[in-house]
Design an enzyme around this catalytic site. Structure first.
Site, PDB file in Angstrom:
ATOM      1  N   GLU A  56       0.808  -1.220   0.000  1.00  0.00           N
ATOM      2  CA  GLU A  56       0.000   0.000   0.000  1.00  0.00           C
ATOM      3  C   GLU A  56       0.844   1.273   0.000  1.00  0.00           C
ATOM      4  O   GLU A  56       0.469   2.275  -0.625  1.00  0.00           O
ATOM      5  CB  GLU A  56      -0.946  -0.004   1.208  1.00  0.00           C
ATOM      6  CG  GLU A  56      -2.068  -1.026   1.122  1.00  0.00           C
ATOM      7  CD  GLU A  56      -1.663  -2.407   1.620  1.00  0.00           C
ATOM      8  OE1 GLU A  56      -2.518  -3.299   1.634  1.00  0.00           O
ATOM      9  OE2 GLU A  56      -0.476  -2.570   1.996  1.00  0.00           O
ATOM     10  N   PHE A  81      -5.725  -0.687   5.922  1.00  0.00           N
ATOM     11  CA  PHE A  81      -4.388  -0.667   5.336  1.00  0.00           C
ATOM     12  C   PHE A  81      -4.153   0.539   4.435  1.00  0.00           C
ATOM     13  O   PHE A  81      -3.044   1.051   4.343  1.00  0.00           O
ATOM     14  CB  PHE A  81      -4.143  -1.970   4.564  1.00  0.00           C
ATOM     15  CG  PHE A  81      -4.392  -3.188   5.407  1.00  0.00           C
ATOM     16  CD1 PHE A  81      -3.895  -3.274   6.699  1.00  0.00           C
ATOM     17  CD2 PHE A  81      -5.154  -4.245   4.936  1.00  0.00           C
ATOM     18  CE1 PHE A  81      -4.139  -4.383   7.497  1.00  0.00           C
ATOM     19  CE2 PHE A  81      -5.408  -5.355   5.719  1.00  0.00           C
ATOM     20  CZ  PHE A  81      -4.898  -5.440   6.999  1.00  0.00           C
ATOM     21  N   ASP A 115     -13.787 -10.532   9.312  1.00  0.00           N
ATOM     22  CA  ASP A 115     -12.370 -10.245   9.092  1.00  0.00           C
ATOM     23  C   ASP A 115     -11.642  -9.916  10.393  1.00  0.00           C
ATOM     24  O   ASP A 115     -10.414  -9.959  10.448  1.00  0.00           O
ATOM     25  CB  ASP A 115     -12.211  -9.077   8.115  1.00  0.00           C
ATOM     26  CG  ASP A 115     -12.443  -9.511   6.674  1.00  0.00           C
ATOM     27  OD1 ASP A 115     -12.555 -10.724   6.450  1.00  0.00           O
ATOM     28  OD2 ASP A 115     -12.512  -8.651   5.789  1.00  0.00           O
ATOM     29  N   ARG A 165     -18.425  -3.251   3.751  1.00  0.00           N
ATOM     30  CA  ARG A 165     -18.487  -4.589   3.169  1.00  0.00           C
ATOM     31  C   ARG A 165     -19.905  -5.061   2.854  1.00  0.00           C
ATOM     32  O   ARG A 165     -20.157  -5.576   1.769  1.00  0.00           O
ATOM     33  CB  ARG A 165     -17.800  -5.577   4.120  1.00  0.00           C
ATOM     34  CG  ARG A 165     -17.860  -7.021   3.641  1.00  0.00           C
ATOM     35  CD  ARG A 165     -17.189  -7.952   4.644  1.00  0.00           C
ATOM     36  NE  ARG A 165     -17.120  -9.316   4.149  1.00  0.00           N
ATOM     37  CZ  ARG A 165     -16.512 -10.308   4.772  1.00  0.00           C
ATOM     38  NH1 ARG A 165     -15.924 -10.077   5.937  1.00  0.00           N
ATOM     39  NH2 ARG A 165     -16.488 -11.514   4.259  1.00  0.00           N
TER      40      ARG A 165
END
Length: 312
Positions: A56, A81, A115, A165
């Site tokens: 990233e 991230f 997650d 999500r």
């Protein structure tokens, strides 16, 4: 009931539409084309798509270089991230020279669910809000996700778009147009104001409908533009309803609640209750389970608002 749609799919389609009309649009991913909805873009415009892998920081460096040559770069990854791992690069290489890099974080907040804590960005708004020149957009449904993409494209300088999500219902009218620094009143109310962003807007609407049955009229503001924020709407709500409750799938430190509290404190107006993640990490679980545990459900918010009104 409206069919639920995933924000990343809408984001990917909006990017294609923009790219069809502007050769400057470039997309850079960190090995997450499926999660970001940019696979179709890669297939149609392979020469304008770059996959840097799980790198990233490098992604931000490449984007800043391309933006310095006149490109409009959309970079995307999991919100944790693309904001946390890249803070220095975003500050030094994107925000400081005020370049046209649009940062898109998906799987934000507790809504990232299974997650787990390592991937649940509950600090990303506060991270980006502290950086000069950055604008922050938090869409509440698929239509606003599309509008956020278009608005970021047409806005000079860096913009952060926060996606989620789960698939979400459409709650805004077809003629809706998102604007920087402008809140949208979803429902009128004189007794209390709920200011919400992202998935919490739908929850705020459901809360308002429940409260109405008990003759409590709650104003609902969709504050999708976190930076710049609509100071006038906050001040008006504080004057007219006295009590304000902020709702966010984010830490109450540095996010929407903090932004609203700053406006209220400077004006010496009203009382505020922040509902969100209380200075802790998330954990693995479904979105519904995590919202229940952290008090982001309709029933908990209804109870909280009734307590506020009964004790004022």
């Amino acid at each position: 009931m409206n069919k639920k749609q995933k924000m990343n799919d809408i984001y990917g389609k909006a990017l294609l539409d923009l790219a069809n009309n502007d050769e400057r649009v470039v997309v850079i991913d960190a090995d997450v084309q499926k999660r970001m909805g940019t696979l179709l873009f890669k297939q149609k415009y392979p020469d304008r798509h770059i996959n840097v892998g799980i790198a990233e920081q490098n992604m931000v460096g490449i984007a800043s270089g391309l933006a310095a040559t006149g490109k409009i770069c959309f970079i995307g990854s999991i919100a944790m991230f693309v904001t946390g791992r890249t803070w220095e690069q975003l500050r030094q290489f994107v925000a400081y020279p005020n370049l046209n890099v649009k940062v898109v974080g998906n799987y934000s907040g507790l809504a990232a669910g299974p997650d787990g804590a390592t991937h649940q960005a509950c600090e990303d708004i506060s991270i980006i809000r502290s950086i000069p020149n950055f604008k922050i957009l938090v869409p509440c449904d698929s239509l606003e996700a599309e509008q956020a993409t278009i608005l970021a494209y047409s806005t000079e300088g860096p913009v952060y778009i926060r996606l989620v999500r789960p698939a979400v219902e459409k709650i805004l009218p077809p003629n809706y147009r998102m604007r920087l620094g402008q809140a949208v009143e979803i429902s009128e109310g004189k007794d209390i104001t709920m200011i919400a962003c992202g998935m919490m807007v739908k929850i705020a609407i459901d809360v308002a409908n429940k409260l109405k049955k008990d003759n409590i009229h709650a104003r609902v503001l969709n504050m999708s533009s976190i930076k710049p924020i609509d100071k006038k709407a906050i001040i008006l709500a504080a004057i007219e309803t006295k009590n304000i409750v902020t709702l966010e799938d984010h830490s109450i430190i540095g996010g929407l609640g903090s932004a609203v509290s700053e406006v209220m404190a400077e004006g010496g107006l009203g009382k505020l209750k922040r509902i969100g993640v209380k200075d802790c990490f998330g954990e693995s679980g479904t979105c519904d389970e995590l919202y229940e545990k952290h008090g982001l459900t309709v029933s908990n918010i209804v109870h909280t608002i009734k307590d506020i009104l009964n004790n004022q």
